[in-house]
Enzyme design. Sequence first.
Site, mmCIF file in Angstrom:
data_model
loop_
_atom_site.group_PDB
_atom_site.id
_atom_site.type_symbol
_atom_site.label_atom_id
_atom_site.label_comp_id
_atom_site.label_asym_id
_atom_site.label_seq_id
_atom_site.Cartn_x
_atom_site.Cartn_y
_atom_site.Cartn_z
ATOM 1 N N SER A 100 52.151 37.479 36.978
ATOM 2 C CA SER A 100 52.543 37.134 38.348
ATOM 3 C C SER A 100 53.452 35.919 38.349
ATOM 4 O O SER A 100 53.374 35.080 37.443
ATOM 5 C CB SER A 100 51.306 36.812 39.179
ATOM 6 O OG SER A 100 51.680 36.297 40.437
ATOM 7 N N TYR A 121 43.956 31.659 40.876
ATOM 8 C CA TYR A 121 44.560 32.939 40.512
ATOM 9 C C TYR A 121 45.757 32.690 39.587
ATOM 10 O O TYR A 121 45.918 33.349 38.556
ATOM 11 C CB TYR A 121 44.992 33.668 41.791
ATOM 12 C CG TYR A 121 45.848 34.898 41.572
ATOM 13 C CD1 TYR A 121 45.287 36.108 41.165
ATOM 14 C CD2 TYR A 121 47.220 34.852 41.797
ATOM 15 C CE1 TYR A 121 46.071 37.238 40.987
ATOM 16 C CE2 TYR A 121 48.013 35.983 41.617
ATOM 17 C CZ TYR A 121 47.433 37.171 41.218
ATOM 18 O OH TYR A 121 48.212 38.286 41.029
HETATM 19 N N1 LIG Z 1 50.691 42.445 45.227
HETATM 20 C C1 LIG Z 1 51.244 41.321 44.893
HETATM 21 O O1 LIG Z 1 51.842 40.673 45.743
HETATM 22 C C2 LIG Z 1 51.181 40.797 43.489
HETATM 23 C C3 LIG Z 1 51.925 39.658 43.194
HETATM 24 C C4 LIG Z 1 51.917 39.174 41.906
HETATM 25 C C5 LIG Z 1 51.183 39.817 40.921
HETATM 26 N N2 LIG Z 1 50.462 40.919 41.245
HETATM 27 C C6 LIG Z 1 49.724 41.562 40.144
HETATM 28 O O2 LIG Z 1 50.241 42.863 39.958
HETATM 29 C C7 LIG Z 1 49.191 43.744 39.560
HETATM 30 C C8 LIG Z 1 49.131 44.928 40.507
HETATM 31 O O3 LIG Z 1 48.946 44.437 41.821
HETATM 32 P P1 LIG Z 1 48.794 45.399 43.088
HETATM 33 O O4 LIG Z 1 49.221 44.608 44.247
HETATM 34 O O5 LIG Z 1 49.416 46.674 42.787
HETATM 35 O O6 LIG Z 1 47.208 45.509 43.148
HETATM 36 P P2 LIG Z 1 46.247 46.574 43.840
HETATM 37 O O7 LIG Z 1 47.000 47.417 44.793
HETATM 38 O O8 LIG Z 1 45.077 45.809 44.313
HETATM 39 O O9 LIG Z 1 45.812 47.466 42.608
HETATM 40 C C9 LIG Z 1 45.035 46.906 41.610
HETATM 41 C C10 LIG Z 1 44.690 47.962 40.604
HETATM 42 O O10 LIG Z 1 43.899 47.359 39.600
HETATM 43 C C11 LIG Z 1 42.711 48.108 39.411
HETATM 44 N N3 LIG Z 1 41.611 47.254 39.013
HETATM 45 C C12 LIG Z 1 41.171 46.148 39.642
HETATM 46 N N4 LIG Z 1 40.120 45.649 38.977
HETATM 47 C C13 LIG Z 1 39.882 46.467 37.934
HETATM 48 C C14 LIG Z 1 38.916 46.516 36.902
HETATM 49 N N5 LIG Z 1 37.947 45.600 36.825
HETATM 50 N N6 LIG Z 1 38.975 47.506 35.995
HETATM 51 C C15 LIG Z 1 39.929 48.454 36.077
HETATM 52 N N7 LIG Z 1 40.862 48.466 37.030
HETATM 53 C C16 LIG Z 1 40.830 47.499 37.949
HETATM 54 C C17 LIG Z 1 42.445 48.728 40.755
HETATM 55 O O11 LIG Z 1 41.605 49.846 40.605
HETATM 56 P P3 LIG Z 1 40.618 50.364 41.785
HETATM 57 O O12 LIG Z 1 41.359 51.469 42.466
HETATM 58 O O13 LIG Z 1 39.411 50.841 41.073
HETATM 59 O O14 LIG Z 1 40.360 49.224 42.717
HETATM 60 C C18 LIG Z 1 43.862 49.080 41.168
HETATM 61 O O15 LIG Z 1 44.277 50.291 40.618
HETATM 62 C C19 LIG Z 1 47.933 42.909 39.536
HETATM 63 O O16 LIG Z 1 47.697 42.483 38.246
HETATM 64 C C20 LIG Z 1 48.264 41.736 40.430
HETATM 65 O O17 LIG Z 1 47.520 40.592 40.055
HETATM 66 C C21 LIG Z 1 50.445 41.419 42.499
#
Ligand SMILES: NC(=O)c1ccc[n+]([C@@H]2O[C@H](COP(=O)([O-])OP(=O)(O)OC[C@H]3O[C@@H](n4cnc5c(N)ncnc54)[C@H](OP(=O)(O)O)[C@@H]3O)[C@@H](O)[C@H]2O)c1
Lengths: 246, 460
Positions: A139, A152
């Site tokens: 991130s 975080y």
């Molecule tokens: N959205 C943002 O603005 C943002 C910004 C910077 C970085 N990020 C990073 O980018 C990545 C993706 O973000 P996103 O926004 O797409 O997140 P998201 O929509 O919340 O999706 C998260 C995914 O991770 C899976 N997950 C969470 N905990 C897990 C565990 N313990 N074991 C296996 N799978 C798990 C979830 O599975 P389930 O379906 O089972 O919940 C889901 O498929 C993350 O690493 C996040 O930290 C996001």
Amino acid sequence: MKAVILGATKGMGRALARQAAARGDALFLLGRNTSDLERSAADCTARTPGQVKVGFATCDLADPDGFDAALDAADEALGGFDTVIVTAGMFGTQEQLEADLDRLRALLTVNFAHTVLFCEAARARLMARGSGTLCVFSSVAGDRGRKPVVLYGASKAGLSAYLEGLDHRYRAAGLVTVCVKPGFVRTSMTEGLTPPPFAGEPDTVASRVLAAVDRGKPVVYAPWIWAWVMWVIRLLPRFVMRKVGF
Amino acid sequence: MDAPPVPPDALDNRESALQRSNTADVGEIGGWGRVMVPGREVRDENLERLTEDAVLCRGLGRSYGDSSLPPPGVSDVAGTTLADRILSFDPETLALRAEAGLSLRALLRVFFPRGYFVPVTPGTTFVTLGGMVASDVHGKNHHCAGTFGEHVTALKMRVADGRIVECTPQQHPDLFWATIGGMGLTGHILEVEFTMVKIPSPWIYMESERVPNIDAYMTGLAEAAQTWPMTMGWIDVLSSGDQLGRGILMRGRWAEPDEAPEGFPEPKSRPGVPFVFPQFALNPLSVKLFNAAYYRKPVGAGITHPEPFFWPLDAIHDWNRIYGPRGFTQYQCVLPKAAGKDAARRFLEVLSRLGGASFLCVIKDCGAQGRGMLSFPMDGISIALDIPVRDDTQQLVDALNEHIIGDGGRIYLTKDNFTRPEHFAAMEPRLEAFMEVRRRWDPQLRFRSAQSVRMLGDPQ
Ligand SMILES: NC(=O)c1ccc[n+]([C@@H]2O[C@H](COP(=O)([O-])OP(=O)(O)OC[C@H]3O[C@@H](n4cnc5c(N)ncnc54)[C@H](OP(=O)(O)O)[C@@H]3O)[C@@H](O)[C@H]2O)c1
Ligand SMILES: Cc1cc2nc3c(=O)[nH]c(=O)nc-3n(C[C@H](O)[C@H](O)[C@H](O)COP(=O)(O)OP(=O)(O)OC[C@H]3O[C@@H](n4cnc5c(N)ncnc54)[C@H](O)[C@@H]3O)c2cc1C
């Protein structure tokens, strides 16, 4: 590409898996919830030319003991994967994490320690076959210690450092590491938070990441504007960072 | 390395998404007409969890009025757009099942290039399957194919007592047909199963013709419906006298492979309207100029791109902003055959007497009424016009409603923001039967919207 994706059930991982499926990549999905995985695999299957079946296995980042079995299942289904993508991760606001130590411990463990353990397991397999790509979502929050995302951000800073180290150490040996640094992206992770300017959409991030994986780019910011935003933020002196709110 | 154990509860974030978001600010939310009310949309991939305590679902918010807005006193609607997975497609039976938040746009991106299309498409691709069912949408092929609901084979729903049920025309048929066109008031649609169609090519053969007045237009429309699977047209509502209702009539069909160009039609780019236009931008002169120019646009016959044919307004992103800060409404009504051949002419006369001006007035004939209990179309003609919100909009809608009630017509709920309850009751003899099914499944009327409170007398 023969890719394993951990985290394809939601958000950017879902978008990425769909785009990869649509262009004909062979996929195998890992995640923590079987019925959800089944649905996401069906969704990817429908999008794959010829509706080639996409397989899946459970793998919970909270449970490192399951990593090897999950990767075995992927290897078997894909006949040896060449790419591992990790989008899975947790989020909590600074206030939530300060107030709830269990949640904080879980986040630090999942986002850093267990993600690294998972990557190590994947790395060993990729390197044993001579080459491969490891693409992991960190991130922008890991680029600088910042007021709203101290905790975080720390988990992601550790992850970014690990991925950078891998790139330095193993690129010559055939391991391509891609560290993705998303800015604010509209997924359910950020639902309910007020989007800043330049908020991105999962689809745009996904195509940028896929292109970076194809080219083996070690670091990719998405949406691209965040590369410049973070460049400025990294240059700000400490006394400014203490004053400003971001 | 020995990582500390992760407490299971910390990961298993089971509180519903609606509860989780309750710290965020309640802003404003509006339909496509941009008439705003306090409220917000809360989204989650998991519709089952999201709908646990929701009173209303909202898809892409393309309904013009207040159908997708929370009732007074409720801040949150369950936004379905993250629940967008395709669950199965059978190329033999053409049965497709997907989560209710899947957009028509995303669906077509996958299946259109493969030679499949939806049986019915509205005039925009920015709609969800749930919204298509809840409004029981119709398209240019209504006189042949009926509404979308006629092609739906199963719905998975969350009903008011908390259960999740599968309903089909055989299983819980009352719930099924009340939900088709039921504006989200019978329960939350989680999954939709319907039958796709196979098309000979992705291109359209179209003929268009300029017609001098409303009578010629109506005759032409009726003739075209005999042989053409798709018909529609546009009317200049500012013309008068002999030219009243002059317009352009279009008829089309899928192009056969031997007449279609090679390859798939390139998706068109979409310039946007970058800001909300000031109110003066839309004035009698600009509307008149627009209509006159549109009437002069080239007509003819030939192969055409499917996008401008089916979804001309999708070409401009956020086009609803041109109506200015007060927003707009769409008045859409259907007048039955029994109202006579001159029903459209009389409607236009009333409209011009009232001084109603509209950029676009679309007139199309409809086929037989569907089985959805509140489904909009019926055998007759449908008239749709966009009306900017002004101080006198309520009076204008009232007057039009009084006119169409006299003709046995009714309005389209998904477009409405102004119809009075007594007017709706007068135009909708099916309402009581619908309410009976609704009460059977939801005795407390838990599921409701700003529109249902305003128009159906639901509890606040
Ligand atoms: N959205 C943002 O603005 C943002 C910004 C910077 C970085 N990020 C990073 O980018 C990545 C993706 O973000 P996103 O926004 O797409 O997140 P998201 O929509 O919340 O999706 C998260 C995914 O991770 C899976 N997950 C969470 N905990 C897990 C565990 N313990 N074991 C296996 N799978 C798990 C979830 O599975 P389930 O379906 O089972 O919940 C889901 O498929 C993350 O690493 C996040 O930290 C996001
Ligand atoms: C440019 C344009 C052209 C159009 N052309 C046509 C046309 O040709 N023919 C036509 O019939 N319509 C047309 N429409 C109207 C549009 O098709 C409908 O309003 C449709 O319902 C919008 O879908 P949505 O996903 O945006 O739903 P929303 O506007 O978000 O919601 C509409 C209704 O559906 C309900 N709903 C949505 N999802 C669910 C769910 N999962 N479960 C239960 N209820 C749900 C909502 O509660 C609400 O009552 C047009 C609209 C526009 C903007």
